[in-house]
Design a protein around this motif. Structure first.
Motif, short mmCIF file in Angstrom:
data_model
loop_
_atom_site.label_atom_id
_atom_site.label_comp_id
_atom_site.label_asym_id
_atom_site.label_seq_id
_atom_site.Cartn_x
_atom_site.Cartn_y
_atom_site.Cartn_z
N PRO A 291 1.82 9.85 -8.07
CA PRO A 291 2.10 8.75 -6.96
C PRO A 291 1.21 7.54 -7.28
O PRO A 291 0.17 7.34 -7.90
CB PRO A 291 1.68 9.34 -6.00
CG PRO A 291 1.57 10.79 -5.90
CD PRO A 291 1.38 10.85 -7.33
N VAL A 292 1.94 6.29 -7.13
CA VAL A 292 1.53 4.88 -7.39
C VAL A 292 1.75 4.22 -6.22
O VAL A 292 2.72 4.19 -5.49
CB VAL A 292 2.20 4.56 -8.75
CG1 VAL A 292 3.65 4.40 -8.65
CG2 VAL A 292 1.53 3.30 -9.48
N THR A 293 0.98 3.10 -6.09
CA THR A 293 1.31 2.18 -5.09
C THR A 293 2.08 1.27 -5.61
O THR A 293 2.12 0.63 -6.67
CB THR A 293 -0.06 1.63 -4.59
OG1 THR A 293 -0.79 0.74 -5.55
CG2 THR A 293 -0.94 2.55 -4.09
N TRP B 150 8.85 8.55 -0.96
CA TRP B 150 7.58 7.91 -0.33
C TRP B 150 6.52 8.95 0.01
O TRP B 150 6.91 9.84 0.87
CB TRP B 150 7.80 7.33 0.94
CG TRP B 150 6.89 6.41 1.80
CD1 TRP B 150 6.25 5.58 1.30
CD2 TRP B 150 6.37 6.97 3.00
NE1 TRP B 150 5.40 5.21 2.31
CE2 TRP B 150 5.26 6.19 3.20
CE3 TRP B 150 6.57 8.02 3.86
CZ2 TRP B 150 4.68 6.39 4.49
CZ3 TRP B 150 6.06 8.29 4.97
CH2 TRP B 150 4.91 7.40 5.32
N ARG C 115 6.73 7.96 -5.73
CA ARG C 115 6.81 8.83 -6.99
C ARG C 115 8.11 9.07 -7.34
O ARG C 115 9.17 9.09 -6.32
CB ARG C 115 5.99 10.08 -6.81
CG ARG C 115 6.57 11.25 -5.94
CD ARG C 115 6.20 12.67 -6.11
NE ARG C 115 6.59 13.58 -4.94
CZ ARG C 115 7.60 14.10 -4.95
NH1 ARG C 115 8.50 13.93 -6.20
NH2 ARG C 115 8.08 14.98 -4.13
N SER D 184 0.82 -1.35 0.10
CA SER D 184 0.05 -0.05 -0.23
C SER D 184 0.86 1.45 -0.18
O SER D 184 0.26 2.41 -0.14
CB SER D 184 -1.01 0.13 1.13
OG SER D 184 -0.22 -0.10 2.24
N SER D 185 2.01 1.04 -0.18
CA SER D 185 2.83 2.38 -0.02
C SER D 185 2.95 3.03 -1.27
O SER D 185 2.90 2.37 -2.71
CB SER D 185 4.47 1.77 0.22
OG SER D 185 4.50 1.38 1.35
N ARG D 186 2.65 4.26 -0.96
CA ARG D 186 2.51 5.14 -2.49
C ARG D 186 3.95 5.81 -2.51
O ARG D 186 4.42 6.32 -1.74
CB ARG D 186 1.69 6.28 -2.34
CG ARG D 186 0.11 5.62 -2.03
CD ARG D 186 -0.82 6.91 -1.46
NE ARG D 186 -1.23 7.97 -2.69
CZ ARG D 186 -0.57 9.05 -2.38
NH1 ARG D 186 -0.04 9.45 -1.62
NH2 ARG D 186 -1.34 9.84 -3.45
N GLU E 46 0.90 6.01 2.72
CA GLU E 46 0.10 4.60 2.48
C GLU E 46 -1.21 5.04 1.79
O GLU E 46 -1.77 5.99 2.33
CB GLU E 46 -0.10 3.87 3.87
CG GLU E 46 1.34 3.70 4.46
CD GLU E 46 2.30 2.84 3.54
OE1 GLU E 46 1.90 1.72 3.21
OE2 GLU E 46 3.49 3.00 3.55
N GLU E 47 -1.69 4.03 1.11
CA GLU E 47 -3.02 4.24 0.49
C GLU E 47 -4.16 4.09 1.58
O GLU E 47 -4.02 3.29 2.59
CB GLU E 47 -3.11 2.80 -0.32
CG GLU E 47 -4.26 3.01 -1.32
CD GLU E 47 -4.21 1.92 -2.23
OE1 GLU E 47 -4.95 1.93 -3.23
OE2 GLU E 47 -4.09 0.76 -1.69
#
Length: 393
Positions: free
Chosen positions: A356-358, A389, A314, A310-312, A392-393
């Motif tokens: 940002p992407v998980t 980082w 970029r 679930s970490s986002r 979290e999502e």
């Protein structure tokens, strides 16, 4: 994205190709666009920054045609473990503004996340460093008089109205360190208009102008200053490339009989380089690939190394490039190159979208890589400063 909104208002890629640096142009907002920039900086946001940041002159200053003496609106404050500071006194500060001073906060993009994000996106679009200054004024008094800037600007009217007078250019493409300085301001404007909320204005460097708020109406605008990328900068880069030739690395001949042949050979080598196909595009690629990332921290995970599905994440740089070379996928950014196996290509291309992407989504894009292996790869890129980082999502 704020930069997409600004780009659309300016006409997309036609703006850097046909307008930027050439002529002033106002882009008026329609009825649905008056609040387009309201989220970037509100009056409560500005109050909070002034109250909680140590903003010394010249980073934060008041101007009424010249910089107001700090003793008029600050008082010394001493600390045991920090440098002393001239702290603004609110009621004295307010009084200077009532009397006609303009408030300026330089590089507000470094302090306020919405503006920082917008500036980073503009940098990716225009391929140059962007600094954003905030200007707040209340009276018809001009804070800076008729002047010109040594860089192109994009002005965003956030709230209130501001009257502008444009006087045109008397020296084309002036530089910060120039061989001549033109201090004789024109006396007759070539254009006059009032910027309304949501309006956008481009003023090229060297164009004389002046601005003031409508009497009694608070005005708040942001000026995005674009670093110049000039022929002089390009030739500096070419000069570095020329060191591959022994004639360039060699000493300048002292014997007059050798000098003409040597300079002729240098001219020949330089001409060959300047006439090589794609040399200017190569320079733009170099600038994007070596541009420093905007400062961002990734605590606590940058220290603990703990990433989850679930970490986002970029990319730290909005100007890096992804390419394929010799059977590898290559991320070029911040003056560094990261070479990865081809299976990682979908991951890097998705990160290069700058949204940002998980980790979970990246796993779906690269099913050939196990989740543990992908997390290990992403952690390494974060340790190298390539990734940030963002929670979290």
């Amino acid at each position: 994205m704020s930069a997409d909104l600004i780009s659309g208002r300016l006409g997309g890629d036609q703006f850097p190709a046909q307008v930027l640096g050439r002529a002033h142009r106002r882009y008026a907002a329609n009825a649905d666009q008056t609040t387009d920039f309201a989220h970037l900086l509100t009056w409560p946001d500005l109050n909070q920054l002034l109250a909680t940041r140590r903003l010394d002159v010249p980073r934060m200053r008041l101007s009424d045609g010249q910089t107001v003496d700090v003793g008029q609106y600050t008082r010394p404050r001493t600390y045991r473990r920090m440098p002393n500071w001239n702290a603004p006194v609110p009621h004295l500060f307010h009084e200077q503004l009532r009397q006609g001073a303009t408030l300026v906060v330089d590089a507000i993009d470094e302090m306020h996340p919405p503006i920082n994000t917008m500036a980073a996106e503009l940098e990716a679009w225009l391929g140059t460093r962007v600094q954003v200054n905030a200007y707040a004024s209340w009276t018809a008094k001009e804070g800076f008089g008729v002047h010109w800037d040594d860089h192109d600007v994009i002005v965003l009217q956030v709230s209130g109205r501001k009257r502008w007078r444009i006087y045109g250019t008397t020296r084309q493409a002036p530089l910060y360190s120039d061989v001549e300085v033109d201090d004789d301001a024109p006396t007759e404007p070539v254009d006059e208009f009032t910027m309304e909320p949501g309006d956008v204005l481009h003023v090229p460097r060297g164009c004389w102008h002046a601005a003031s708020a409508s009497e009694g109406e608070p005005s708040l605008h942001l000026t995005c200053g674009l670093n110049t990328t000039t022929g002089a900068d390009f030739l500096d880069w070419v000069n570095g490339l020329m060191r591959e030739h022994v004639e360039v690395r060699s000493d300048v001949p002292r014997n007059r009989g050798d000098q003409a042949a040597w300079t002729y050979r240098l001219a020949e080598l330089i001409t060959q380089r300047l006439q090589s196909p794609g040399v200017v595009e190569e320079y733009w690629d170099h600038l994007n690939q070596t541009a420093p990332a905007r400062m961002a921290f990734s605590l606590p995970v940058a220290v603990t190394g703990t990433l989850s599905a679930s970490s986002r994440l970029r990319l730290a740089s909005h100007r890096g490039t992804v390419s394929e070379e010799n059977g590898q996928v290559v991320l070029s950014a911040q003056g560094r190159r990261w070479r990865l196996a081809p299976v990682a290509a979908p991951v890097l291309h998705r990160l290069a979208d700058h949204e940002p992407v998980t980790v979970k989504e990246l796993c779906r894009l690269a099913p050939e890589i196990s989740e543990d292996a992908l997390i290990s790869l992403l952690r390494r890129l974060m340790d190298d400063g390539a990734l940030v980082w963002e929670g979290e999502e």
